[in-house]
Design an enzyme around this catalytic site. Structure first.
Site, PDB file in Angstrom:
ATOM      1  N   CYS A 230       0.823  -1.212   0.000  1.00 13.55           N
ATOM      2  CA  CYS A 230       0.000   0.000   0.000  1.00 13.55           C
ATOM      3  C   CYS A 230       0.858   1.263   0.000  1.00 13.55           C
ATOM      4  CB  CYS A 230      -0.954   0.009   1.187  1.00 13.55           C
ATOM      5  SG  CYS A 230      -0.117   0.042   2.777  1.00 13.55           S
TER       6      CYS A 230
ATOM      7  N   CYS B 150      -2.867  -3.096   8.595  1.00 18.48           N
ATOM      8  CA  CYS B 150      -2.439  -1.748   8.977  1.00 18.48           C
ATOM      9  C   CYS B 150      -1.979  -1.732  10.435  1.00 18.48           C
ATOM     10  CB  CYS B 150      -3.580  -0.752   8.796  1.00 18.48           C
ATOM     11  SG  CYS B 150      -4.426  -0.923   7.222  1.00 18.48           S
TER      12      CYS B 150
END
Ligand code: FES
Length: 145
Positions: free
Chosen positions: A33, A103
């Site tokens: 990402c 995350c």
């Protein structure tokens, strides 16, 4: 989709910034990402984390999990801080959507990287701490097999 706690820590993140002359600094990225997390730890002579700050170029979930992670490790010993896993952080935030779980790994790995840096600077070994990855997406790929 996000819990109130996640929204709160995303909108009012705690402990954002840098620590000058930090005891340990760790930077971790996720190549998939493109998000990056940097953690700063201030550790006293008794091995207690007096302060923890973070800076990120990351998504909202990365901000919220790091904010909560810094709150959880403050005042803890190094050994106690190792127990602040991404799962513990997610529990403290009342959960994260499954697609955002990676995350929270960014925060955990960045703390580990900062502890690793501290150990290297002091020539010590922290029991239970493995050499952190600089790119957490390697770990995700392994999990796919
Ligand atoms: Fe990259 Fe969340 S999408 S850390």
């Amino acid at each position: 989709m996000y819990s109130d706690k996640v929204m709160d820590h995303f909108q009012n993140p705690r402990n954002v910034g840098e620590i000058e002359n930090a005891s340990g600094v760790g930077t971790v990225g996720n190549a998939k990402c493109g998000d990056i997390m940097r953690m700063y730890l201030d550790i006293d002579d008794n091995g207690v984390i007096q302060d923890c700050k973070f800076k990120t170029f990351g998504c909202g979930a990365a901000v919220a999990t790091s904010s909560m992670a810094t709150e959880l490790v403050k005042g803890k010993t190094i050994q106690e801080a190792l127990e602040v896993t991404n799962k513990a952080v997610m529990d403290a935030l009342d959960g994260l959507p499954p697609v955002k779980v990676h995350c929270s790994l960014l925060a955990e790995e960045a703390i580990h990287a900062a502890l690793w840096d501290y150990a290297e600077k002091h020539g010590i070994k922290i029991e239970g701490l493995e050499k952190p990855k600089s790119d957490i997406s390697e770990e995700e790929e392994e999990e796919e097999y």
